[in-house]
Design an enzyme around this catalytic site. Sequence first.
Site, PDB file in Angstrom:
ATOM      1  N   CYS A 138       2.016 -11.526   0.629  1.00  0.00           N
ATOM      2  CA  CYS A 138       2.306 -10.094   0.728  1.00  0.00           C
ATOM      3  C   CYS A 138       2.137  -9.408  -0.624  1.00  0.00           C
ATOM      4  CB  CYS A 138       3.727  -9.900   1.247  1.00  0.00           C
ATOM      5  SG  CYS A 138       4.227  -8.176   1.280  1.00  0.00           S
ATOM      6  N   CYS A 141       4.663  -6.771  -1.469  1.00  0.00           N
ATOM      7  CA  CYS A 141       6.002  -7.232  -1.867  1.00  0.00           C
ATOM      8  C   CYS A 141       5.978  -7.764  -3.305  1.00  0.00           C
ATOM      9  CB  CYS A 141       6.491  -8.380  -0.984  1.00  0.00           C
ATOM     10  SG  CYS A 141       6.179  -8.175   0.750  1.00  0.00           S
ATOM     11  N   ASP A 142       4.914  -8.473  -3.659  1.00  0.00           N
ATOM     12  CA  ASP A 142       4.943  -9.264  -4.892  1.00  0.00           C
ATOM     13  C   ASP A 142       3.975  -8.800  -5.977  1.00  0.00           C
ATOM     14  OD1 ASP A 142       6.805 -10.885  -3.635  1.00  0.00           O
ATOM     15  OD2 ASP A 142       5.270 -12.164  -2.756  1.00  0.00           O
TER      16      ASP A 142
END
Length: 314
Positions: A138, A141-142
């Site tokens: 992701c 997200c990261d």
Amino acid sequence: MTDSTPQHHRLIILGSGPAGLTAALYSARANLEPLVLEGAQPGGQLTITTDVENYPGFPEGIMGPELVDIMRQQSQRFGSIHRYEVAEEVVLETRPYRIRTDTAEYSCDALIIATGATAKQIGLESEAELMGYGVSACATCDGFFFRDKEVAIVGGGDTAMEEAIFLTRFASKVTVVHRRDELRASKILQDRALANDKIEFAWNRQVVEILGNKKDGVSGARLESTVGEEEVTLPCEGVFIAIGHRPNTELFAEVLTTNEVGYLVVDEPTTRTAREGVFAAGDVMDPSYRQAVTAAGSGCKAALDAERWLELQE
Ligand code: NAP
């Protein structure tokens, strides 16, 4: 399942992405007071995307998590009930249907399955070991953790292009590793990625090992050639996997019919499954389109199908 009496609802919806929430909106407006079991990822895959530019009605785009929040608010306004629980067992052999979650048991007359799909992994030992330690599924997200670092992204579809473009906000260089010399992504995303100076392409390459360890993170990836060239090592500090999805059907695969790649089969053009009163909507039954708007559309169809079916039972 235990012998205790489960809480009964006329309609239960499993999943809370655009399919589940649109089914909730329509069935709530039909006074069915649906129970939505939100599942392991409330809001579904939209919660791990950033800008959604292709959902009609938002000319400036909208952030994925915000889109699902307002969808949920809209259906709650008409009386849908939402529980942040994960279904662990579903009994469809006898009616009323029964569902056991991590905290409770329910029964229902009609069920809408909108459990979506999950990101696929390549299947490498090193990928599993370093997931969360430099390997990610992701980018939204990261990506933030890779400021001024070089990263790789695996895949040639829309997700890979979108995530590669997103990663250029942080990373100093993004290498797209694709197993062919032609992208699967839509033309608009291909063009954007190909025109981005920070994105390079490793064509005809497959990741066979991700190098690194949990202490120091990722240091590179070994890339095999799919056209018989020498193996190379790509130095990078992050590897993002974006190679598609598999439908979340584990709970029903033995009872309901699935196609050769595991998607629930419905009686097109309806959303009826092989079981009376069980309907399916969204990515769990759609191997072709998999868009937020098509998921919402099929959620609407499932709610209408369920409402009509329930009427006939009275
Ligand atoms: P996808 O379209 O299925 O693409 C998966 C990509 O990963 C393909 O390029 C495939 O290669 C590659 N791949 C698959 N298995 C692999 C493996 N084991 N090793 C290496 N590479 C592998 O999946 P997606 O990109 O997640 O998109 C899914 C759906 O969502 C699509 O319908 C897409 O249009 C939609 N989507 C739309 C948007 C948007 O419109 N903004 C954004 C994201 C997703 P091959 O090409 O060789 O098969």
